[in-house]
Design a protein around this motif. Structure first.
Motif, PDB file in Angstrom:
ATOM      1  N   LEU A  72       0.710  -1.205   0.040  1.00  0.00           N
ATOM      2  CA  LEU A  72       0.080   0.084   0.096  1.00  0.00           C
ATOM      3  C   LEU A  72       0.933   1.229  -0.025  1.00  0.00           C
ATOM      4  O   LEU A  72       0.294   2.452   0.099  1.00  0.00           O
ATOM      5  N   SER A  73       2.125   1.230  -0.405  1.00  0.00           N
ATOM      6  CA  SER A  73       2.820   2.447  -0.235  1.00  0.00           C
ATOM      7  C   SER A  73       3.224   3.111  -1.391  1.00  0.00           C
ATOM      8  O   SER A  73       3.224   4.320  -1.178  1.00  0.00           O
ATOM      9  N   GLY A  74       2.460   2.395  -2.554  1.00  0.00           N
ATOM     10  CA  GLY A  74       2.604   3.375  -3.728  1.00  0.00           C
ATOM     11  C   GLY A  74       1.355   3.442  -4.484  1.00  0.00           C
ATOM     12  O   GLY A  74       0.461   2.453  -4.258  1.00  0.00           O
ATOM     13  N   GLY A  75       1.177   3.962  -5.760  1.00  0.00           N
ATOM     14  CA  GLY A  75      -0.045   3.887  -6.430  1.00  0.00           C
ATOM     15  C   GLY A  75       0.362   2.758  -7.560  1.00  0.00           C
ATOM     16  O   GLY A  75       1.340   2.236  -7.769  1.00  0.00           O
ATOM     17  N   ALA A  76      -0.903   2.289  -8.061  1.00  0.00           N
ATOM     18  CA  ALA A  76      -0.791   1.376  -9.207  1.00  0.00           C
ATOM     19  C   ALA A  76      -0.106   1.813 -10.302  1.00  0.00           C
ATOM     20  O   ALA A  76      -0.180   2.899 -10.774  1.00  0.00           O
ATOM     21  N   PRO A  77       0.730   0.945 -10.920  1.00  0.00           N
ATOM     22  CA  PRO A  77       1.406   1.174 -12.260  1.00  0.00           C
ATOM     23  C   PRO A  77       0.370   1.451 -13.414  1.00  0.00           C
ATOM     24  O   PRO A  77      -0.728   0.852 -13.065  1.00  0.00           O
ATOM     25  N   ASP A  78       0.942   1.924 -14.553  1.00  0.00           N
ATOM     26  CA  ASP A  78       0.050   2.416 -15.518  1.00  0.00           C
ATOM     27  C   ASP A  78       0.070   0.919 -16.663  1.00  0.00           C
ATOM     28  O   ASP A  78      -0.965   0.849 -17.301  1.00  0.00           O
ATOM     29  N   THR A  79       1.085   0.233 -16.358  1.00  0.00           N
ATOM     30  CA  THR A  79       1.046  -1.255 -17.201  1.00  0.00           C
ATOM     31  C   THR A  79       0.115  -2.181 -16.855  1.00  0.00           C
ATOM     32  O   THR A  79      -0.462  -2.357 -15.639  1.00  0.00           O
ATOM     33  N   ALA A  80      -0.254  -2.717 -17.853  1.00  0.00           N
ATOM     34  CA  ALA A  80      -1.163  -3.974 -17.630  1.00  0.00           C
ATOM     35  C   ALA A  80      -0.632  -5.177 -16.740  1.00  0.00           C
ATOM     36  O   ALA A  80       0.635  -5.304 -16.885  1.00  0.00           O
ATOM     37  N   LEU A  81      -1.349  -5.939 -15.922  1.00  0.00           N
ATOM     38  CA  LEU A  81      -0.748  -6.906 -15.477  1.00  0.00           C
ATOM     39  C   LEU A  81      -0.601  -8.091 -16.150  1.00  0.00           C
ATOM     40  O   LEU A  81      -1.314  -8.426 -17.092  1.00  0.00           O
ATOM     41  N   GLU A  82       0.717  -8.521 -15.985  1.00  0.00           N
ATOM     42  CA  GLU A  82       1.205  -9.659 -16.913  1.00  0.00           C
ATOM     43  C   GLU A  82       1.501 -10.685 -15.907  1.00  0.00           C
ATOM     44  O   GLU A  82       1.693 -10.884 -15.038  1.00  0.00           O
ATOM     45  N   ILE A  83       1.056 -11.931 -16.632  1.00  0.00           N
ATOM     46  CA  ILE A  83       1.214 -13.287 -15.841  1.00  0.00           C
ATOM     47  C   ILE A  83       1.693 -14.325 -17.013  1.00  0.00           C
ATOM     48  O   ILE A  83       0.956 -14.560 -18.049  1.00  0.00           O
ATOM     49  N   GLY A  84       2.678 -14.945 -16.610  1.00  0.00           N
ATOM     50  CA  GLY A  84       2.963 -15.984 -17.678  1.00  0.00           C
ATOM     51  C   GLY A  84       3.836 -15.351 -19.247  1.00  0.00           C
ATOM     52  O   GLY A  84       3.590 -15.865 -20.175  1.00  0.00           O
ATOM     53  N   GLY A  85       4.164 -14.004 -18.902  1.00  0.00           N
ATOM     54  CA  GLY A  85       4.910 -13.648 -19.809  1.00  0.00           C
ATOM     55  C   GLY A  85       3.684 -12.969 -20.789  1.00  0.00           C
ATOM     56  O   GLY A  85       4.299 -12.482 -22.091  1.00  0.00           O
ATOM     57  N   GLN A  86       2.613 -12.867 -20.732  1.00  0.00           N
ATOM     58  CA  GLN A  86       1.741 -12.328 -21.416  1.00  0.00           C
ATOM     59  C   GLN A  86       0.730 -11.297 -20.565  1.00  0.00           C
ATOM     60  O   GLN A  86       0.695 -11.514 -19.268  1.00  0.00           O
ATOM     61  N   PRO A  87      -0.018 -10.583 -21.159  1.00  0.00           N
ATOM     62  CA  PRO A  87      -0.938  -9.551 -20.460  1.00  0.00           C
ATOM     63  C   PRO A  87      -2.091 -10.687 -19.743  1.00  0.00           C
ATOM     64  O   PRO A  87      -2.576 -11.484 -20.370  1.00  0.00           O
ATOM     65  N   ALA A  88      -2.359 -10.452 -18.542  1.00  0.00           N
ATOM     66  CA  ALA A  88      -3.380 -11.196 -17.761  1.00  0.00           C
ATOM     67  C   ALA A  88      -4.661 -11.383 -18.391  1.00  0.00           C
ATOM     68  O   ALA A  88      -5.295 -12.300 -18.344  1.00  0.00           O
ATOM     69  N   SER A  89      -5.105 -10.412 -19.232  1.00  0.00           N
ATOM     70  CA  SER A  89      -6.356 -10.398 -19.837  1.00  0.00           C
ATOM     71  C   SER A  89      -6.374 -11.164 -21.330  1.00  0.00           C
ATOM     72  O   SER A  89      -7.393 -11.355 -21.807  1.00  0.00           O
ATOM     73  N   THR A  90      -5.202 -11.539 -21.706  1.00  0.00           N
ATOM     74  CA  THR A  90      -5.269 -12.048 -22.945  1.00  0.00           C
ATOM     75  C   THR A  90      -6.083 -13.427 -22.921  1.00  0.00           C
ATOM     76  O   THR A  90      -6.794 -13.567 -23.881  1.00  0.00           O
ATOM     77  N   PRO A  91      -6.134 -14.356 -21.904  1.00  0.00           N
ATOM     78  CA  PRO A  91      -7.121 -15.437 -22.184  1.00  0.00           C
ATOM     79  C   PRO A  91      -8.654 -15.092 -22.270  1.00  0.00           C
ATOM     80  O   PRO A  91      -9.450 -16.166 -22.430  1.00  0.00           O
ATOM     81  N   LEU A  92      -8.762 -13.967 -21.703  1.00  0.00           N
ATOM     82  CA  LEU A  92     -10.295 -13.524 -21.771  1.00  0.00           C
ATOM     83  C   LEU A  92     -10.622 -12.613 -22.973  1.00  0.00           C
ATOM     84  O   LEU A  92     -11.599 -12.117 -23.094  1.00  0.00           O
ATOM     85  N   ALA A  93      -9.616 -12.506 -23.848  1.00  0.00           N
ATOM     86  CA  ALA A  93      -9.948 -11.701 -24.865  1.00  0.00           C
ATOM     87  C   ALA A  93     -10.822 -11.982 -25.785  1.00  0.00           C
ATOM     88  O   ALA A  93     -11.664 -11.068 -26.367  1.00  0.00           O
ATOM     89  N   ASN A  94     -11.075 -13.198 -26.310  1.00  0.00           N
ATOM     90  CA  ASN A  94     -12.107 -13.600 -27.024  1.00  0.00           C
ATOM     91  C   ASN A  94     -13.352 -13.864 -26.319  1.00  0.00           C
ATOM     92  O   ASN A  94     -13.713 -15.206 -25.912  1.00  0.00           O
ATOM     93  N   THR A  95     -14.107 -12.969 -25.841  1.00  0.00           N
ATOM     94  CA  THR A  95     -15.185 -13.044 -24.923  1.00  0.00           C
ATOM     95  C   THR A  95     -16.271 -13.764 -25.697  1.00  0.00           C
ATOM     96  O   THR A  95     -17.073 -14.555 -24.706  1.00  0.00           O
ATOM     97  N   ASP A  96     -16.525 -13.944 -26.678  1.00  0.00           N
ATOM     98  CA  ASP A  96     -17.491 -14.762 -27.488  1.00  0.00           C
ATOM     99  C   ASP A  96     -17.224 -16.348 -27.189  1.00  0.00           C
ATOM    100  O   ASP A  96     -18.364 -16.949 -26.813  1.00  0.00           O
ATOM    101  N   ASP A  97     -16.034 -16.630 -27.408  1.00  0.00           N
ATOM    102  CA  ASP A  97     -15.780 -18.225 -27.283  1.00  0.00           C
ATOM    103  C   ASP A  97     -15.762 -18.355 -25.947  1.00  0.00           C
ATOM    104  O   ASP A  97     -16.295 -19.525 -25.482  1.00  0.00           O
ATOM    105  N   VAL A  98     -15.152 -17.665 -25.093  1.00  0.00           N
ATOM    106  CA  VAL A  98     -15.154 -17.891 -23.594  1.00  0.00           C
ATOM    107  C   VAL A  98     -16.394 -17.697 -23.004  1.00  0.00           C
ATOM    108  O   VAL A  98     -16.746 -19.005 -22.194  1.00  0.00           O
ATOM    109  N   ALA A  99     -17.445 -16.942 -23.245  1.00  0.00           N
ATOM    110  CA  ALA A  99     -18.612 -16.910 -22.777  1.00  0.00           C
ATOM    111  C   ALA A  99     -19.498 -18.177 -23.348  1.00  0.00           C
ATOM    112  O   ALA A  99     -20.310 -18.665 -22.256  1.00  0.00           O
ATOM    113  N   ALA A 100     -19.313 -18.408 -24.589  1.00  0.00           N
ATOM    114  CA  ALA A 100     -20.035 -19.812 -24.945  1.00  0.00           C
ATOM    115  C   ALA A 100     -19.635 -20.932 -24.019  1.00  0.00           C
ATOM    116  O   ALA A 100     -20.718 -21.723 -23.610  1.00  0.00           O
TER     117      ALA A 100
END
Length: 421
Positions: A8-36
């Motif tokens: 809690l010492s500093g503000g959140a960075p501007d960069t996207a969260l990365e997990i496993g060498g890619q943006p954490a949002s990548t697995p969710l990018a194809n919302t139609d397929d994941v939602a189905a």
């Protein structure tokens, strides 16, 4: 610099969260397929969702799942939980499902399961160097679960309150129409409620709750809470079938009678349930009625309720058979007026009236009467003789006792029937 939600010492960075060498949002990018795939899982594996109509799963649920996946992806990219303005679709869906009667537990379990699956997709490629990012992702996901749960619950409950208020207003409108003799199928369709062929017309008296007499408590608040408890139990006991026009002092209930033998009717047992919920003893009188006789039945029920009050009867449920003598005495006529005057000679002797009431109330037990009046049994005997001298009623005979009971009732009705409730 790595950032953890626990730092809690500093503000959140501007960069996207990365997990496993890619943006954490990548697995969710194809919302139609994941939602189905998610909705397919809901339909087959999540028990509450298996009861939802297919078109609802393919339509509303799928659309909202895509929306929530997009929110989660944006959250990981921005490292911030969606604000209130981004949850409008969640709010609208909860409102719609509330009105359609979808259980709140079903909605929340679907949301929670979907977010759990999404978190699994996001963290599935994590490596040993992604501990800090995983902490951030977990913290963000927990916050998202909290925000969505609160939003859904608030919207769902608010809509339930509105629906309940609409139902209550419709029920009051229909009850008023029936009591005024204006019941019709057109009015029932307008109110969205059926009209029965016959009703139990119930006049109800609600006494004060002890809190209403407590100087430390707001009496109006206590009275309203008593009424709300009673109304809630009415809806439960009669499955929202009862039509009610009630105040904190009492009112009128219309309980529909139909072909369904399982339908709950007003009985002493149901009145006891209502009294327990209201936390006060209730007194009610019931008159069965066809739809065209509801106004007259209501007048009769309230007249009977007044007779219960005048006669100092105990709380409970009364019908015409319980009050036939009292009711007939109120019909007037020469005989009734003559009976009411039999005890006139006792007007100047309050102790004789008191003794007669106690003697009749103790089943003609002179010793118990004496103890109740704090006098000697010989005093009771003297007073009984005085009553006989003044009125010609002999309280030592069965005929005299019957005459005294009827005369005392007629006297009370004559003096007190006009007293307001």
């Amino acid at each position: 610099m790595t950032f953890s939600a626990l730092d809690l010492s500093g503000g959140a960075p501007d960069t996207a969260l990365e997990i496993g060498g890619q943006p954490a949002s990548t697995p969710l990018a194809n919302t139609d397929d994941v939602a189905a795939r998610m909705v397919g899982y809901f339909a087959t594996c999540l028990a509450p969702c298996r009861t939802l109509p297919g078109e609802q799963l393919r339509g509303d649920v799928t659309k909202l799942t895509r929306s929530c996946l997009a929110l989660a992806a944006q959250m990981f990219d921005r490292r911030a939980v969606p604000d209130d303005t981004q949850l409008d679709e969640v709010r609208e869906a909860a409102t719609q499902w509330s009105r359609e009667g979808v259980p709140l537990s079903t909605i929340l379990r679907a949301y929670h399961e979907g977010l759990r699956i999404a978190f699994g997709l996001v963290t599935g490629h994590a490596g040993s160097t992604d501990v800090d990012e995983l902490l951030v992702a977990a913290d963000l996901m927990m916050e998202l679960v909290e925000v969505i749960t609160a939003t859904v619950a608030d919207s769902y409950v608010e809509e339930q309150h509105l629906v309940a208020k609409e139902h209550q207003t419709a029920a009051q409108t229909l009850a008023s129409a029936l009591l005024s003799g204006r019941g019709s199928s057109a009015l029932a369709r307008q109110a969205g409620m059926p009209i029965a062929e016959s009703y139990q017309v119930v006049a109800l008296a609600i006494p004060e709750h002890p809190d209403e007499r407590d100087p430390k408590v707001d009496g109006n608040v206590a009275a309203r809470r008593k009424l709300r408890r009673l109304q809630s139990e009415l809806a439960t006991v009669f499955a929202t079938r009862a039509l009610a026009l009630l105040s904190t002092k009492g009112g009128t209930l219309l309980i529909p009678l139909g072909a369904d033998p399982a339908a709950t009717a007003m009985t002493q047992a149901t009145l006891d349930l209502l009294a327990k919920a209201a936390e006060v003893p209730l007194t009610a009188t019931m008159v069965p009625s066809g739809i065209d006789e509801v106004p007259d039945a209501a007048d009769q029920a309230h007249e009977l309720l007044n007779l219960v009050r005048v006669g100092d009867r105990a709380p409970g449920l009364y019908q015409m058979t319980d009050l036939a003598v009292e009711y007939q005495l109120t019909r007037g006529g020469p005989a009734t007026r003559r009976i009411a005057t039999i005890l006139d000679p006792l007007e100047a002797h309050a102790e004789l009236f008191e003794t007669m009431r106690a003697y009749l109330g103790t089943d003609m037990n002179r010793r118990l009467t004496a103890r109740q009046l704090f006098v000697h049994p010989n005093t009771v005997d003297y007073r009984l003789r005085r009553i006989s001298q003044l009125t010609a009623i002999d309280l030592t005979t069965s005929a005299g006792i019957s005459q005294a009971a009827i005369a005392l009732l007629a006297h009370d009705l004559n003096r007190n029937a006009a007293r307001p409730l």
